[in-house]
Design a protein around this motif. Structure first.
Motif, mmCIF file in Angstrom:
data_model
loop_
_atom_site.group_PDB
_atom_site.id
_atom_site.type_symbol
_atom_site.label_atom_id
_atom_site.label_comp_id
_atom_site.label_asym_id
_atom_site.label_seq_id
_atom_site.Cartn_x
_atom_site.Cartn_y
_atom_site.Cartn_z
ATOM 1 N N MET A 67 0.856 -1.183 0.000
ATOM 2 C CA MET A 67 0.000 0.000 0.000
ATOM 3 C C MET A 67 0.891 1.232 0.000
ATOM 4 S SD MET A 67 -2.852 1.158 2.788
ATOM 5 C CE MET A 67 -4.253 1.950 2.075
ATOM 6 N N ARG A 68 0.527 2.219 -0.829
ATOM 7 C CA ARG A 68 1.260 3.483 -0.922
ATOM 8 C C ARG A 68 0.311 4.614 -0.548
ATOM 9 N NH1 ARG A 68 3.389 7.107 -5.408
ATOM 10 N NH2 ARG A 68 5.404 7.748 -4.584
ATOM 11 N N VAL A 69 0.710 5.396 0.460
ATOM 12 C CA VAL A 69 -0.114 6.498 0.965
ATOM 13 C C VAL A 69 0.634 7.802 0.739
ATOM 14 C CG1 VAL A 69 -1.207 7.485 3.017
ATOM 15 C CG2 VAL A 69 -1.140 4.996 2.714
ATOM 16 N N ILE A 70 -0.043 8.755 0.113
ATOM 17 C CA ILE A 70 0.515 10.090 -0.112
ATOM 18 C C ILE A 70 -0.186 11.046 0.855
ATOM 19 C CG2 ILE A 70 0.884 11.963 -1.774
ATOM 20 C CD1 ILE A 70 2.145 9.333 -2.696
ATOM 21 N N ALA A 71 0.589 11.779 1.639
ATOM 22 C CA ALA A 71 0.039 12.802 2.528
ATOM 23 C C ALA A 71 0.489 14.156 2.006
ATOM 24 C CB ALA A 71 0.520 12.590 3.956
ATOM 25 N N TRP A 72 -0.470 14.950 1.514
ATOM 26 C CA TRP A 72 -0.174 16.285 0.991
ATOM 27 C C TRP A 72 -0.088 17.231 2.174
ATOM 28 C CZ3 TRP A 72 -4.229 19.586 -2.037
ATOM 29 C CH2 TRP A 72 -3.663 20.814 -2.402
ATOM 30 N N LEU A 73 1.078 17.800 2.382
ATOM 31 C CA LEU A 73 1.329 18.650 3.533
ATOM 32 C C LEU A 73 1.373 20.111 3.120
ATOM 33 C CD1 LEU A 73 4.168 16.536 5.166
ATOM 34 C CD2 LEU A 73 1.695 16.315 5.445
ATOM 35 N N VAL A 74 0.584 20.907 3.828
ATOM 36 C CA VAL A 74 0.495 22.346 3.590
ATOM 37 C C VAL A 74 0.714 23.047 4.924
ATOM 38 C CG1 VAL A 74 -1.049 24.199 2.825
ATOM 39 C CG2 VAL A 74 -1.137 21.973 1.699
ATOM 40 N N GLU A 75 1.406 24.166 4.882
ATOM 41 C CA GLU A 75 1.626 24.936 6.091
ATOM 42 C C GLU A 75 0.291 25.183 6.785
ATOM 43 O OE1 GLU A 75 2.847 25.614 3.107
ATOM 44 O OE2 GLU A 75 5.009 25.649 3.339
ATOM 45 N N GLY A 76 0.250 24.969 8.081
ATOM 46 C CA GLY A 76 -0.949 25.237 8.861
ATOM 47 C C GLY A 76 -1.870 24.051 9.053
ATOM 48 N N THR A 77 -1.892 23.120 8.093
ATOM 49 C CA THR A 77 -2.813 21.979 8.215
ATOM 50 C C THR A 77 -2.095 20.634 8.233
ATOM 51 O OG1 THR A 77 -3.176 21.830 5.820
ATOM 52 C CG2 THR A 77 -4.691 23.236 7.069
ATOM 53 N N TRP A 78 -0.781 20.622 8.035
ATOM 54 C CA TRP A 78 -0.049 19.366 7.898
ATOM 55 C C TRP A 78 -0.158 18.445 9.106
ATOM 56 C CZ3 TRP A 78 3.835 18.066 11.194
ATOM 57 C CH2 TRP A 78 4.453 19.097 11.914
ATOM 58 N N PRO A 79 -0.212 18.946 10.358
ATOM 59 C CA PRO A 79 -0.289 17.987 11.471
ATOM 60 C C PRO A 79 -1.510 17.071 11.389
ATOM 61 C CG PRO A 79 0.356 20.144 12.300
ATOM 62 C CD PRO A 79 -0.063 20.327 10.865
ATOM 63 N N ALA A 80 -2.636 17.592 10.932
ATOM 64 C CA ALA A 80 -3.841 16.766 10.820
ATOM 65 C C ALA A 80 -3.654 15.660 9.789
ATOM 66 C CB ALA A 80 -5.045 17.636 10.464
ATOM 67 N N CYS A 81 -2.968 15.944 8.703
ATOM 68 C CA CYS A 81 -2.717 14.926 7.682
ATOM 69 C C CYS A 81 -1.787 13.840 8.215
ATOM 70 C CB CYS A 81 -2.136 15.564 6.427
ATOM 71 S SG CYS A 81 -3.299 16.629 5.555
ATOM 72 N N VAL A 82 -0.740 14.239 8.909
ATOM 73 C CA VAL A 82 0.186 13.262 9.480
ATOM 74 C C VAL A 82 -0.536 12.399 10.510
ATOM 75 C CG1 VAL A 82 2.278 12.992 10.871
ATOM 76 C CG2 VAL A 82 2.224 14.656 8.998
ATOM 77 N N ASP A 83 -1.354 13.015 11.359
ATOM 78 C CA ASP A 83 -2.097 12.245 12.356
ATOM 79 C C ASP A 83 -3.057 11.266 11.696
ATOM 80 O OD1 ASP A 83 -0.690 13.652 14.262
ATOM 81 O OD2 ASP A 83 -2.379 14.942 14.821
ATOM 82 N N ALA A 84 -3.663 11.670 10.583
ATOM 83 C CA ALA A 84 -4.572 10.776 9.855
ATOM 84 C C ALA A 84 -3.811 9.583 9.286
ATOM 85 C CB ALA A 84 -5.285 11.534 8.739
ATOM 86 N N VAL A 85 -2.615 9.814 8.780
ATOM 87 C CA VAL A 85 -1.803 8.709 8.275
ATOM 88 C C VAL A 85 -1.456 7.766 9.417
ATOM 89 C CG1 VAL A 85 0.449 8.098 7.281
ATOM 90 C CG2 VAL A 85 -0.879 9.976 6.297
ATOM 91 N N ARG A 86 -1.073 8.317 10.547
ATOM 92 C CA ARG A 86 -0.746 7.481 11.706
ATOM 93 C C ARG A 86 -1.936 6.624 12.118
ATOM 94 N NH1 ARG A 86 1.419 11.564 15.972
ATOM 95 N NH2 ARG A 86 1.127 9.762 17.307
ATOM 96 N N SER A 87 -3.145 7.167 11.993
ATOM 97 C CA SER A 87 -4.354 6.446 12.407
ATOM 98 C C SER A 87 -4.870 5.455 11.369
ATOM 99 C CB SER A 87 -5.480 7.443 12.700
ATOM 100 O OG SER A 87 -5.144 8.276 13.764
ATOM 101 N N HIS A 88 -4.688 5.763 10.083
ATOM 102 C CA HIS A 88 -5.379 4.993 9.046
ATOM 103 C C HIS A 88 -4.486 4.174 8.119
ATOM 104 C CE1 HIS A 88 -9.176 6.809 10.156
ATOM 105 N NE2 HIS A 88 -8.596 7.988 10.123
ATOM 106 N N ALA A 89 -3.193 4.439 8.100
ATOM 107 C CA ALA A 89 -2.316 3.679 7.203
ATOM 108 C C ALA A 89 -1.676 2.531 7.971
ATOM 109 C CB ALA A 89 -1.237 4.584 6.621
#
Length: 163
Positions: free
Chosen positions: A1-23
């Motif tokens: 499985m390959r997961v891409i997390a698009w990181l943007v200033e200001g919102t990136w922590p939520a994306c990283v946390d989602a990867v930690r929870s769902h990948a």
């Protein structure tokens, strides 16, 4: 499985946390940051048009591009540390939304965060780049709120003409 997390200033922590929870742990995680051409391009243009005749070494656009690159590297470093597992860091530049879609080719999941009006539920919580990425992603998308989602009372009222 390959997961891409698009990181943007200001919102990136939520994306990283989602990867930690769902990948799942064996998934390949790619932390993606895309720099658009807008700010350095504006600086280049302003300098050339107003100030730069005969002095290309003073062009501030080059310095702004370099600062943007170091800022992206710092963001990717912080995201990798927060993720706490092996990952690939990818920096791209160009039309942001198109680069995100291109990066998602062959991926099993694209994780991104809402970037519009986050004070209420509804379509305005998506900015143009996120909307484009969602509409054109060649893989499933996980869309996250960068902070707790607003309550259901923020849903816009139904249209006056009824169902």
């Amino acid at each position: 499985m390959r997961v891409i997390a698009w990181l943007v200033e200001g919102t990136w922590p939520a994306c990283v946390d989602a990867v930690r929870s769902h990948a799942p742990d064996p998934a390949e995680v790619v932390l993606l940051h895309v720099s658009g051409p807008e700010v350095p391009g504006l600086a280049h243009g302003a300098f050339a048009g107003l100030l730069g005749r005969g002095h290309p070494e003073r062009d501030p656009g080059d310095r702004m591009a370099a600062l943007g690159g170091s800022s992206a590297a710092e963001l990717l470093d912080a995201a990798a540390e927060r993720l706490g597992r092996p990952c690939v860091r990818e920096e791209r530049s160009g039309w942001v939304e198109r680069e995100v879609v291109a990066a998602a080719e062959g991926a099993d999941l694209l994780v991104l965060a809402r970037d519009g009006d986050r004070s209420r539920l509804g379509p305005k919580s998506l900015g143009p780049s996120v909307r484009f990425a969602i509409d054109h992603a060649p893989c499933p998308v996980l869309l996250v709120w960068p902070e707790p989602a607003p309550g259901l009372a923020t849903i816009p009222p139904p249209p006056p003409h009824g169902p």
